[in-house]
Motif scaffolding. Structure first.
Motif, PDB file in Angstrom:
ATOM      1  N   GLY A 248      13.365  13.656  -4.921  1.00 27.82           N
ATOM      2  CA  GLY A 248      12.643  12.555  -5.424  1.00 27.82           C
ATOM      3  C   GLY A 248      12.627  11.639  -4.488  1.00 27.82           C
ATOM      4  O   GLY A 248      11.573  10.757  -4.030  1.00 27.82           O
ATOM      5  N   ILE A 249      13.708  11.244  -3.370  1.00 28.44           N
ATOM      6  CA  ILE A 249      13.661  10.329  -2.404  1.00 28.44           C
ATOM      7  C   ILE A 249      12.521  10.732  -1.375  1.00 28.44           C
ATOM      8  O   ILE A 249      11.664  10.063  -0.700  1.00 28.44           O
ATOM      9  CB  ILE A 249      14.818  10.289  -1.773  1.00 28.44           C
ATOM     10  CG1 ILE A 249      15.884   9.595  -2.580  1.00 28.44           C
ATOM     11  CG2 ILE A 249      15.083   9.272  -0.464  1.00 28.44           C
ATOM     12  CD1 ILE A 249      17.406   9.801  -2.158  1.00 28.44           C
ATOM     13  N   LEU A 250      12.599  12.187  -1.013  1.00 31.90           N
ATOM     14  CA  LEU A 250      11.369  12.563  -0.066  1.00 31.90           C
ATOM     15  C   LEU A 250       9.834  12.299  -0.734  1.00 31.90           C
ATOM     16  O   LEU A 250       9.043  11.866   0.068  1.00 31.90           O
ATOM     17  CB  LEU A 250      11.671  13.958   0.297  1.00 31.90           C
ATOM     18  CG  LEU A 250      12.823  14.614   1.112  1.00 31.90           C
ATOM     19  CD1 LEU A 250      13.023  16.062   1.284  1.00 31.90           C
ATOM     20  CD2 LEU A 250      12.762  13.799   2.655  1.00 31.90           C
ATOM     21  N   LEU A 251       9.572  12.646  -2.013  1.00 35.92           N
ATOM     22  CA  LEU A 251       8.590  12.489  -2.350  1.00 35.92           C
ATOM     23  C   LEU A 251       8.133  10.804  -2.360  1.00 35.92           C
ATOM     24  O   LEU A 251       6.782  10.362  -1.895  1.00 35.92           O
ATOM     25  CB  LEU A 251       8.540  12.802  -4.139  1.00 35.92           C
ATOM     26  CG  LEU A 251       8.279  14.166  -3.926  1.00 35.92           C
ATOM     27  CD1 LEU A 251       8.479  14.478  -5.562  1.00 35.92           C
ATOM     28  CD2 LEU A 251       6.961  14.832  -3.824  1.00 35.92           C
ATOM     29  N   ALA A 252       9.236  10.136  -2.561  1.00 34.89           N
ATOM     30  CA  ALA A 252       8.982   8.593  -2.467  1.00 34.89           C
ATOM     31  C   ALA A 252       8.402   8.224  -1.128  1.00 34.89           C
ATOM     32  O   ALA A 252       7.626   7.292  -1.029  1.00 34.89           O
ATOM     33  CB  ALA A 252      10.126   7.871  -2.885  1.00 34.89           C
ATOM     34  N   ALA A 253       9.393   8.740  -0.071  1.00 37.90           N
ATOM     35  CA  ALA A 253       8.881   8.375   1.156  1.00 37.90           C
ATOM     36  C   ALA A 253       7.675   8.804   1.694  1.00 37.90           C
ATOM     37  O   ALA A 253       6.504   8.104   2.256  1.00 37.90           O
ATOM     38  CB  ALA A 253       9.954   8.828   2.059  1.00 37.90           C
ATOM     39  N   ALA A 254       7.074   9.961   1.305  1.00 34.52           N
ATOM     40  CA  ALA A 254       5.977  10.690   1.468  1.00 34.52           C
ATOM     41  C   ALA A 254       4.624   9.673   1.053  1.00 34.52           C
ATOM     42  O   ALA A 254       3.677   9.452   1.565  1.00 34.52           O
ATOM     43  CB  ALA A 254       5.718  11.985   1.068  1.00 34.52           C
ATOM     44  N   GLY A 255       5.259   9.310  -0.315  1.00 32.43           N
ATOM     45  CA  GLY A 255       4.128   8.425  -1.160  1.00 32.43           C
ATOM     46  C   GLY A 255       3.842   7.247  -0.347  1.00 32.43           C
ATOM     47  O   GLY A 255       2.861   6.499  -0.347  1.00 32.43           O
ATOM     48  N   ALA A 256       5.017   6.558   0.031  1.00 33.52           N
ATOM     49  CA  ALA A 256       5.018   5.322   0.832  1.00 33.52           C
ATOM     50  C   ALA A 256       4.160   5.363   2.078  1.00 33.52           C
ATOM     51  O   ALA A 256       3.266   4.506   2.569  1.00 33.52           O
ATOM     52  CB  ALA A 256       6.325   4.677   1.071  1.00 33.52           C
ATOM     53  N   LEU A 257       4.120   6.522   2.746  1.00 30.54           N
ATOM     54  CA  LEU A 257       3.416   6.758   4.026  1.00 30.54           C
ATOM     55  C   LEU A 257       1.939   6.865   3.644  1.00 30.54           C
ATOM     56  O   LEU A 257       1.103   6.306   4.384  1.00 30.54           O
ATOM     57  CB  LEU A 257       4.009   7.821   4.819  1.00 30.54           C
ATOM     58  CG  LEU A 257       5.610   7.819   5.497  1.00 30.54           C
ATOM     59  CD1 LEU A 257       5.915   9.034   6.002  1.00 30.54           C
ATOM     60  CD2 LEU A 257       5.316   6.474   6.579  1.00 30.54           C
ATOM     61  N   ALA A 258       1.786   7.703   2.609  1.00 31.49           N
ATOM     62  CA  ALA A 258       0.426   7.855   2.481  1.00 31.49           C
ATOM     63  C   ALA A 258      -0.438   6.428   1.875  1.00 31.49           C
ATOM     64  O   ALA A 258      -1.502   6.217   2.262  1.00 31.49           O
ATOM     65  CB  ALA A 258       0.270   9.052   1.104  1.00 31.49           C
ATOM     66  N   ALA A 259       0.427   5.710   1.198  1.00 32.40           N
ATOM     67  CA  ALA A 259      -0.158   4.670   0.839  1.00 32.40           C
ATOM     68  C   ALA A 259      -0.220   3.650   1.901  1.00 32.40           C
ATOM     69  O   ALA A 259      -1.444   2.833   2.028  1.00 32.40           O
ATOM     70  CB  ALA A 259       0.640   3.943  -0.330  1.00 32.40           C
ATOM     71  N   ALA A 260       0.423   3.360   2.632  1.00 28.47           N
ATOM     72  CA  ALA A 260       0.412   2.484   3.859  1.00 28.47           C
ATOM     73  C   ALA A 260      -0.752   3.122   4.733  1.00 28.47           C
ATOM     74  O   ALA A 260      -1.587   2.098   5.257  1.00 28.47           O
ATOM     75  CB  ALA A 260       1.528   2.649   4.836  1.00 28.47           C
ATOM     76  N   ARG A 261      -1.246   4.448   4.868  1.00 31.38           N
ATOM     77  CA  ARG A 261      -2.353   5.085   5.450  1.00 31.38           C
ATOM     78  C   ARG A 261      -3.514   4.310   4.743  1.00 31.38           C
ATOM     79  O   ARG A 261      -4.426   3.973   5.505  1.00 31.38           O
ATOM     80  CB  ARG A 261      -2.177   6.572   5.581  1.00 31.38           C
ATOM     81  CG  ARG A 261      -3.440   7.263   5.950  1.00 31.38           C
ATOM     82  CD  ARG A 261      -3.681   6.777   7.349  1.00 31.38           C
ATOM     83  NE  ARG A 261      -5.026   7.375   7.830  1.00 31.38           N
ATOM     84  CZ  ARG A 261      -5.640   7.333   8.875  1.00 31.38           C
ATOM     85  NH1 ARG A 261      -5.367   6.285   9.595  1.00 31.38           N
ATOM     86  NH2 ARG A 261      -6.875   8.034   9.433  1.00 31.38           N
ATOM     87  N   GLY A 262      -3.674   4.394   3.505  1.00 32.19           N
ATOM     88  CA  GLY A 262      -4.672   3.969   2.719  1.00 32.19           C
ATOM     89  C   GLY A 262      -5.094   2.623   2.767  1.00 32.19           C
ATOM     90  O   GLY A 262      -6.279   2.077   3.296  1.00 32.19           O
ATOM     91  N   VAL A 263      -4.104   1.797   2.924  1.00 32.41           N
ATOM     92  CA  VAL A 263      -4.228   0.256   3.158  1.00 32.41           C
ATOM     93  C   VAL A 263      -4.860   0.138   4.483  1.00 32.41           C
ATOM     94  O   VAL A 263      -5.699  -0.723   4.725  1.00 32.41           O
ATOM     95  CB  VAL A 263      -2.740  -0.731   2.994  1.00 32.41           C
ATOM     96  CG1 VAL A 263      -3.028  -1.807   3.415  1.00 32.41           C
ATOM     97  CG2 VAL A 263      -2.444  -0.369   1.521  1.00 32.41           C
ATOM     98  N   LEU A 264      -4.180   0.995   5.449  1.00 24.60           N
ATOM     99  CA  LEU A 264      -4.761   0.792   6.920  1.00 24.60           C
ATOM    100  C   LEU A 264      -6.303   1.086   6.890  1.00 24.60           C
ATOM    101  O   LEU A 264      -7.284   0.617   7.550  1.00 24.60           O
ATOM    102  CB  LEU A 264      -4.069   1.657   7.813  1.00 24.60           C
ATOM    103  CG  LEU A 264      -4.597   1.600   9.294  1.00 24.60           C
ATOM    104  CD1 LEU A 264      -4.079   0.335   9.830  1.00 24.60           C
ATOM    105  CD2 LEU A 264      -3.634   2.726  10.073  1.00 24.60           C
ATOM    106  N   LEU A 265      -6.466   2.294   6.387  1.00 24.83           N
ATOM    107  CA  LEU A 265      -8.025   2.655   6.185  1.00 24.83           C
ATOM    108  C   LEU A 265      -8.931   1.553   5.728  1.00 24.83           C
ATOM    109  O   LEU A 265      -9.995   1.004   6.153  1.00 24.83           O
ATOM    110  CB  LEU A 265      -8.447   3.851   5.474  1.00 24.83           C
ATOM    111  CG  LEU A 265      -7.744   5.158   6.146  1.00 24.83           C
ATOM    112  CD1 LEU A 265      -7.895   6.078   5.041  1.00 24.83           C
ATOM    113  CD2 LEU A 265      -8.860   5.325   7.468  1.00 24.83           C
ATOM    114  N   LEU A 266      -8.221   0.944   4.566  1.00 20.10           N
ATOM    115  CA  LEU A 266      -9.362  -0.243   4.023  1.00 20.10           C
ATOM    116  C   LEU A 266      -9.403  -1.535   5.009  1.00 20.10           C
ATOM    117  O   LEU A 266     -10.305  -2.337   4.621  1.00 20.10           O
ATOM    118  CB  LEU A 266      -8.604  -0.618   2.710  1.00 20.10           C
ATOM    119  CG  LEU A 266      -8.617   0.476   1.391  1.00 20.10           C
ATOM    120  CD1 LEU A 266      -7.909   0.143   0.350  1.00 20.10           C
ATOM    121  CD2 LEU A 266     -10.175   0.483   0.999  1.00 20.10           C
ATOM    122  N   THR A 267      -8.283  -1.571   5.735  1.00 23.82           N
ATOM    123  CA  THR A 267      -8.304  -2.696   6.487  1.00 23.82           C
ATOM    124  C   THR A 267      -9.307  -2.485   7.719  1.00 23.82           C
ATOM    125  O   THR A 267     -10.014  -3.458   8.194  1.00 23.82           O
ATOM    126  CB  THR A 267      -6.925  -2.855   7.327  1.00 23.82           C
ATOM    127  OG1 THR A 267      -5.719  -3.029   5.852  1.00 23.82           O
ATOM    128  CG2 THR A 267      -6.723  -4.022   7.796  1.00 23.82           C
TER     129      THR A 267
END
Length: 296
Positions: A248-267
């Protein structure tokens, strides 16, 4: 319908209302009407967006009655899914490929955060001292973020997400404690309810300022900072935990990285990606008439 399913259904309805309100706020932010508080208060469109925000907040509060913060807050990413195409449609253009990729990456990342977040209906609530501590700490961070360059849309978006996270954590205390019977008018619940109003209104005004530079990136930052801050409050003060242990912790960490990547693309969405795209007839180029010839 069990508590988790009901919380998810309420979150879906809340996300649609929040998306419509965000699109309305972004349009106002691009016009002169958003330059002062007096102008906003005199705008019918702003009151319409405020009403949508209020309806979304009520649905969100109901969801918090049946689901933990770690489950309810990441579902706010659905606001981004609805708002980006709604905003593009309202502007008379197509959603740029970069916007689609950024939106999908953000939502996928928050989806991974959601997987280990499911849990039973909330039972624990913030004490008055904890509520005041959360409020004070959040207000201090928001003050730091909004000092200096007032044109920084992403800083205001982060501040808006933090304000909304605090409002959600406090709302859950009101919803859970108030639903136990006899506690609705207690001093703690009334005080926390007033703090909810302060942070909810503050979050809306901060997002209004953030949308001056566009909708996609600020809204993505709001939808990223909000669940992360709320999850931190839930795990530190309310005893909520991610499910699944190390996985669960690994999934949460991967999710945080993917979400941060998405924000960067939108920026990084370029102004050229936001140009109105229209289907037009091919332009026919004709040879210039020889010098001296005059058309009849």
């Amino acid at each position: 319908m069990n508590a988790t399913a009901l919380a998810v259904a309420l979150c879906l309805a809340s996300a649609v209302a929040y998306a419509a309100a965000a699109v309305a706020q972004e349009r106002l932010a691009r016009r002169a009407v958003a330059r002062s508080a007096a102008a906003l208060l005199g705008s019918g469109a702003w009151w319409w967006s405020a009403g949508l925000n209020a309806a979304a907040a009520l649905l969100h509060a109901a969801a918090l009655r049946y689901g933990p913060l770690t489950l309810v807050q990441p579902l706010g990413a659905l606001t981004l899914v609805a708002a980006v195409p709604l905003g593009a449609r309202g502007a008379g253009r197509r959603v740029a490929p970069t916007e689609w990729r950024g939106t999908l990456a953000t939502v996928a990342g928050l989806g991974l955060l959601l997987l280990p977040a499911s849990g039973p209906a909330p039972d624990d609530t913030l004490t008055l001292a904890e509520a005041l501590a959360v409020s004070g700490a959040t207000a201090a961070v928001i003050t730091l973020l909004t000092r200096g360059d007032v044109r920084s849309g992403l800083r205001h978006a982060t501040a808006s997400g933090l304000a909304s996270a605090a409002a959600s954590a406090l709302t859950q205390t009101v919803a859970v404690a108030g639903g136990r019977g006899g506690a609705l008018l207690s001093g703690r619940v009334v005080t926390v309810a007033l703090l909810v109003v302060v942070f909810a209104v503050g979050g809306m005004l901060l997002s209004q300022r953030a949308y001056r530079g566009g909708l996609g990136a600020p809204l993505a930052v709001v939808n990223l900072s909000n669940p992360l801050a709320a999850a931190a409050i839930g795990m530190v003060l309310l005893g909520e935990r991610l499910q699944g242990g190390a996985v669960g912790i690994l999934l949460a960490a991967a999710g945080a990285l993917a979400a941060a990547r998405g924000v960067l693309l939108l920026t990084r969405t370029s102004p050229g990606d936001r140009v109105v795209e229209r289907v037009t007839e091919p332009v026919r180029v004709t040879a210039a008439a020889p010098a001296g010839r005059v058309s009849a």
